[in-house]
Design an enzyme around this catalytic site. Structure first.
Site, PDB file in Angstrom:
ATOM      1  N   ASP A 176      -3.013  -3.041 -11.116  1.00 14.33           N
ATOM      2  CA  ASP A 176      -1.909  -2.893  -9.901  1.00 14.33           C
ATOM      3  C   ASP A 176      -1.903  -4.303  -9.219  1.00 14.33           C
ATOM      4  O   ASP A 176      -2.915  -5.007  -9.174  1.00 14.33           O
ATOM      5  CB  ASP A 176      -2.414  -1.768  -8.961  1.00 14.33           C
ATOM      6  CG  ASP A 176      -3.562  -2.558  -8.009  1.00 14.33           C
ATOM      7  OD1 ASP A 176      -4.629  -2.712  -8.398  1.00 14.33           O
ATOM      8  OD2 ASP A 176      -3.182  -2.590  -6.780  1.00 14.33           O
TER       9      ASP A 176
ATOM     10  N   ASP B 286     -15.934   0.378  -1.265  1.00 14.32           N
ATOM     11  CA  ASP B 286     -16.818  -0.853  -1.624  1.00 14.32           C
ATOM     12  C   ASP B 286     -16.510  -1.898  -0.510  1.00 14.32           C
ATOM     13  O   ASP B 286     -15.552  -1.755   0.221  1.00 14.32           O
ATOM     14  CB  ASP B 286     -16.304  -1.185  -2.965  1.00 14.32           C
ATOM     15  CG  ASP B 286     -14.930  -1.658  -3.220  1.00 14.32           C
ATOM     16  OD1 ASP B 286     -14.104  -1.087  -2.214  1.00 14.32           O
ATOM     17  OD2 ASP B 286     -14.675  -2.591  -3.787  1.00 14.32           O
TER      18      ASP B 286
ATOM     19  N   ASP C 137      -6.658   3.815  -3.693  1.00 17.43           N
ATOM     20  CA  ASP C 137      -7.695   2.849  -3.181  1.00 17.43           C
ATOM     21  C   ASP C 137      -8.646   3.316  -2.136  1.00 17.43           C
ATOM     22  O   ASP C 137      -8.134   4.356  -1.418  1.00 17.43           O
ATOM     23  CB  ASP C 137      -7.681   1.523  -2.962  1.00 17.43           C
ATOM     24  CG  ASP C 137      -6.751   1.371  -1.623  1.00 17.43           C
ATOM     25  OD1 ASP C 137      -6.667   2.199  -0.835  1.00 17.43           O
ATOM     26  OD2 ASP C 137      -6.225   0.146  -1.344  1.00 17.43           O
ATOM     27  N   SER C 138      -9.835   2.819  -1.902  1.00 14.70           N
ATOM     28  CA  SER C 138     -10.673   3.585  -1.001  1.00 14.70           C
ATOM     29  C   SER C 138     -10.543   2.973   0.412  1.00 14.70           C
ATOM     30  O   SER C 138     -11.337   3.434   1.403  1.00 14.70           O
ATOM     31  CB  SER C 138     -12.235   3.107  -1.343  1.00 14.70           C
ATOM     32  OG  SER C 138     -12.483   1.730  -1.069  1.00 14.70           O
ATOM     33  N   GLY C 139      -9.581   2.026   0.747  1.00 11.14           N
ATOM     34  CA  GLY C 139      -9.477   1.387   2.079  1.00 11.14           C
ATOM     35  C   GLY C 139     -10.386   0.442   2.225  1.00 11.14           C
ATOM     36  O   GLY C 139     -10.308  -0.438   3.193  1.00 11.14           O
ATOM     37  N   GLY C 140     -11.557   0.174   1.450  1.00 13.00           N
ATOM     38  CA  GLY C 140     -12.586  -0.970   1.465  1.00 13.00           C
ATOM     39  C   GLY C 140     -11.961  -2.319   1.784  1.00 13.00           C
ATOM     40  O   GLY C 140     -11.976  -3.078   2.505  1.00 13.00           O
ATOM     41  N   PHE C 141     -10.881  -2.725   0.779  1.00 14.43           N
ATOM     42  CA  PHE C 141     -10.404  -3.985   0.542  1.00 14.43           C
ATOM     43  C   PHE C 141      -9.635  -4.311   1.944  1.00 14.43           C
ATOM     44  O   PHE C 141      -9.865  -5.141   2.641  1.00 14.43           O
ATOM     45  CB  PHE C 141      -9.322  -4.114  -0.553  1.00 14.43           C
ATOM     46  CG  PHE C 141      -8.857  -5.252  -0.689  1.00 14.43           C
ATOM     47  CD1 PHE C 141      -9.652  -6.470  -1.364  1.00 14.43           C
ATOM     48  CD2 PHE C 141      -7.728  -5.737  -0.377  1.00 14.43           C
ATOM     49  CE1 PHE C 141      -8.909  -7.514  -1.472  1.00 14.43           C
ATOM     50  CE2 PHE C 141      -7.019  -6.861  -0.485  1.00 14.43           C
ATOM     51  CZ  PHE C 141      -7.578  -8.001  -0.823  1.00 14.43           C
TER      52      PHE C 141
ATOM     53  N   CYS D  76      17.242  -3.283 -17.190  1.00 14.64           N
ATOM     54  CA  CYS D  76      17.075  -2.521 -16.140  1.00 14.64           C
ATOM     55  C   CYS D  76      18.506  -2.345 -15.268  1.00 14.64           C
ATOM     56  O   CYS D  76      19.318  -2.932 -15.646  1.00 14.64           O
ATOM     57  CB  CYS D  76      16.070  -3.375 -15.115  1.00 14.64           C
ATOM     58  SG  CYS D  76      16.812  -4.678 -14.013  1.00 14.64           S
TER      59      CYS D  76
ATOM     60  N   CYS E 203      16.768  -8.092 -20.054  1.00 12.52           N
ATOM     61  CA  CYS E 203      16.350  -7.020 -19.346  1.00 12.52           C
ATOM     62  C   CYS E 203      17.151  -5.856 -19.533  1.00 12.52           C
ATOM     63  O   CYS E 203      18.696  -5.711 -19.606  1.00 12.52           O
ATOM     64  CB  CYS E 203      16.190  -7.425 -18.006  1.00 12.52           C
ATOM     65  SG  CYS E 203      15.469  -6.147 -16.938  1.00 12.52           S
TER      66      CYS E 203
ATOM     67  N   GLN F   9     -19.085  -4.705  -8.448  1.00 15.64           N
ATOM     68  CA  GLN F   9     -19.059  -5.681  -7.906  1.00 15.64           C
ATOM     69  C   GLN F   9     -19.670  -7.001  -8.429  1.00 15.64           C
ATOM     70  O   GLN F   9     -20.361  -6.608  -9.477  1.00 15.64           O
ATOM     71  CB  GLN F   9     -18.976  -5.504  -6.307  1.00 15.64           C
ATOM     72  CG  GLN F   9     -17.872  -4.725  -5.827  1.00 15.64           C
ATOM     73  CD  GLN F   9     -16.514  -5.531  -5.419  1.00 15.64           C
ATOM     74  OE1 GLN F   9     -16.571  -6.778  -5.934  1.00 15.64           O
ATOM     75  NE2 GLN F   9     -15.652  -4.755  -5.050  1.00 15.64           N
TER      76      GLN F   9
ATOM     77  N   HIS G  34      14.308  -4.790 -10.780  1.00 12.85           N
ATOM     78  CA  HIS G  34      14.176  -5.908 -11.654  1.00 12.85           C
ATOM     79  C   HIS G  34      12.702  -6.318 -11.782  1.00 12.85           C
ATOM     80  O   HIS G  34      12.165  -6.038 -12.946  1.00 12.85           O
ATOM     81  CB  HIS G  34      14.977  -6.836 -11.733  1.00 12.85           C
ATOM     82  CG  HIS G  34      14.601  -7.903 -12.659  1.00 12.85           C
ATOM     83  ND1 HIS G  34      15.078  -7.938 -13.836  1.00 12.85           N
ATOM     84  CD2 HIS G  34      13.819  -9.070 -12.566  1.00 12.85           C
ATOM     85  CE1 HIS G  34      14.867  -8.928 -14.741  1.00 12.85           C
ATOM     86  NE2 HIS G  34      13.956  -9.724 -13.878  1.00 12.85           N
TER      87      HIS G  34
ATOM     88  N   CYS H 154      20.102  -5.489 -14.006  1.00 13.23           N
ATOM     89  CA  CYS H 154      20.544  -6.333 -15.164  1.00 13.23           C
ATOM     90  C   CYS H 154      21.890  -5.757 -15.761  1.00 13.23           C
ATOM     91  O   CYS H 154      22.587  -6.514 -16.326  1.00 13.23           O
ATOM     92  CB  CYS H 154      19.537  -6.994 -16.053  1.00 13.23           C
ATOM     93  SG  CYS H 154      18.326  -7.956 -15.339  1.00 13.23           S
TER      94      CYS H 154
ATOM     95  N   GLY I 271     -13.288  -7.581  -7.033  1.00 17.62           N
ATOM     96  CA  GLY I 271     -13.758  -8.724  -6.721  1.00 17.62           C
ATOM     97  C   GLY I 271     -13.582  -9.676  -7.489  1.00 17.62           C
ATOM     98  O   GLY I 271     -13.783 -10.976  -7.436  1.00 17.62           O
TER      99      GLY I 271
END
Lengths: 373, 373
Positions: free
Chosen positions: B267, B147, B93-97, B307, B305, B190, B336, B310, B217
């Protein structure tokens, strides 16, 4: 007897010996270091990872499992092996050491020990019979007799009384254990740093004929020479056809000295505990990976290591993980430290086979001695 | 362009689409959920474990890596892939958030954002150019434009100004990025919950021709219907030959709604975060594994499951591990939860292939709906 010891080779230059122990869950090559899984898990690791390190047996803890989640629950789950998903051999200690070191307001009586839980202050009573009952429920391959590990230093009179009580407790443990095909039981030699008490302890325990013998009450703060001295006069008294287990030893130097004096098994929380504090054991000595000097060190933790961590990660990355409190830091360092000790023991076994243990020890120390942080 | 999107199949009953994204470090089947490795590690896990879950791409975090250990250090280590031992695709990510949500005393100017580190209060300045410089140093496969993600609710005037600035920043990011063969760059749509602003944002970004388009956003506290509405009018405006990424979505219901509206990538830290708090996502809804009612429950976390957790462990064991603060608890539950979301996305892809996504969604909800703790 379910636990069998086979002597494969004796060192000609020391009392070290190469052997094999058979347990209900598989064989163990000795001398061996046993990783500790106090609360039904070797901290930070899965059982598969522990196995991948070359670990052949793990230790778990009666006192802790009795308090949480409770031995009845583990029995209901099908025993400790199944509960924690480890199908190799398990040794359980008797809870004695923790009752004395962690339990609050403990009252020692001939019958057993009354104490308060270090977690919630609740009142409990563990007797030799209870310690066996708990370990029977856990279903470990090797159980330990309930004993008192006296602190260091302790005066002769107290040490004597305590050792004699531990011996009487050992008899009660033996009498209470029924299914010897399923689980073995080790007696624990006590007697502090007093030769005649150690001799008396060994003599009385041998008369009871246990599956093996532990040497307790060492590595409790005494100088290394004192430990060596006690081992020098104690181990030769133990029978050649039974395993010998030195409790609480987990630094390379102590392991070398113990093996040289005829010890087959050892355990300690040290490698995993210091790993979680950011200290790695390497062939060139210990390094404190949190130190700023490793921030741009892109070499591996240990140039001579074959572990997963050293194959894939740099000191700089591991330091970063510690620096931002990431759990992977604890995992990677734990893997490395355990592999380091297990590999050292593999090398020790190889050296006994080749009858050059003292030479290997010198070589090891030459590297390990320098560059301690 | 280094990032290529191939459309494999369109759902006839919804806007869902099956596709494949090619990146310098491998291909990704879409729609896909991306586990988050904020600080160059997916919390508690090794890269091999992440791969074993079926994860094909992970997300890492510009803001966090810029502060610690620093992007120059990671560049010196050979880039983020090598530093963290993950050789699959990485999106940063850009770091903006984080600048807006974690940075203290931030001052937004046209030039960029001045803020204080949430770790030590030190002063920093991130501009669009700086965000690209950091991501270039990290060497991620997919970079994001710098952003501003406005909070919810936000008034029309502020949202408009912010969106327009984000668009100008996107142009600067694009201009500053040089090596398009090595790393792709996504623009971020946005415009809050305002249709005309979203449309404007899309139109302006499309003119710049990015490797893909993210919808930012959303998932910021608005009701689900509002998110669906915004997706309903935004996604159809995006080009069919580029990937679409909805940021910050990680619950099964939101993933279903997003995919149905044409989203390819998503994500969220949620599955790993709630895992560490002791909550497991299962096909029958969420369960809080710490609860006393699981203390003697020897069944697996999720009956459906596949995994590692499990396959090998009971609820009772995992609850015990949480109860005594063992790290393995966090590992097993993280494995899990991630596998649960990744498998759900695998099933979603299969359903798009078979053109029965709505049927699968109904079936999923029928099971997932009940037995929430």
């Amino acid at each position: 007897m379910t636990i069998k010891y086979e002597l494969i080779k004796k060192s000609t230059e020391t009392n070290a010996r190469l052997g094999k122990i058979t347990t209900p869950h598989g064989e163990i090559d000795t001398p061996i270091f046993m990783p500790v899984g106090t609360r039904a898990t070797v901290k930070t690791m899965t059982p598969e990872e522990v196995k991948d390190l070359g670990a052949q047996i793990i230790l778990s803890n009666t006192y802790h499992l009795y308090l949480k989640p409770g031995h009845e629950l583990i029995e209901e789950a099908g025993g400790l092996h199944r509960f924690m998903n480890w199908n190799g051999p398990i040794l359980t200690d008797s809870g004695g050491f923790q009752v004395f070191s962690l339990g609050d307001l403990r009252k020692i009586r001939e019958e057993g020990v009354e104490f308060r839980s270090h977690i919630d202050g609740s009142k409990h009573f563990i007797s030799p019979e209870k310690a066996i009952e708990i370990q029977n429920a856990l279903g470990s391959d090797i159980m330990m007799c309930f004993d008192e590990c006296v602190s260091y230093p302790a005066d002769y009179e107290y040490t004597k009384q305590s050792m004699e009580r531990t011996t009487r407790w050992a008899q009660r443990c033996k009498d209470h254990h029924k299914d010897w095909d399923k689980q073995g039981l080790f007696g624990i030699v006590q007697g502090g740093m007093y030769r005649d008490l150690r001799e008396q302890s060994v003599q009385d325990l041998l008369a009871m004929d246990f599956s093996g013998y532990a040497i307790g009450g060492l590595s409790v703060g005494e100088p290394m020479e004192t430990m060596c001295e006690v081992l020098d006069y104690t181990t030769p008294l133990l029978p050649e056809d039974k395993p010998r287990y030195l409790m609480g030893v987990g630094t390379p130097d102590y392991l070398f000295e113990a093996v040289i004096r005829g010890v087959d098994m050892a355990d300690c929380v040290l490698p995993t505990r210091i790993a979680r504090n950011g200290t790695a054991m390497t062939t060139q000595g210990k390094i404190v990976i949190r130190n700023a000097k490793y921030s741009k060190d892109f070499s591996k933790l240990d140039p001579d290591c074959d572990c997963y961590t050293c194959k894939n990660y740099s000191r700089a990355y591991i330091r970063h993980l510690f620096n931002v409190d990431e759990i992977l830091a604890l995992r990677l360092t734990t893997i490395h430290n355990l592999r380091f000790l297990i590999r050292t023991m593999e090398n020790i076994r190889e050296a006994i086979k080749n009858d050059n243990l003292l030479e290997y020890k010198d070589e090891f120390y030459k590297n390990y001695g320098y560059s301690e942080d």
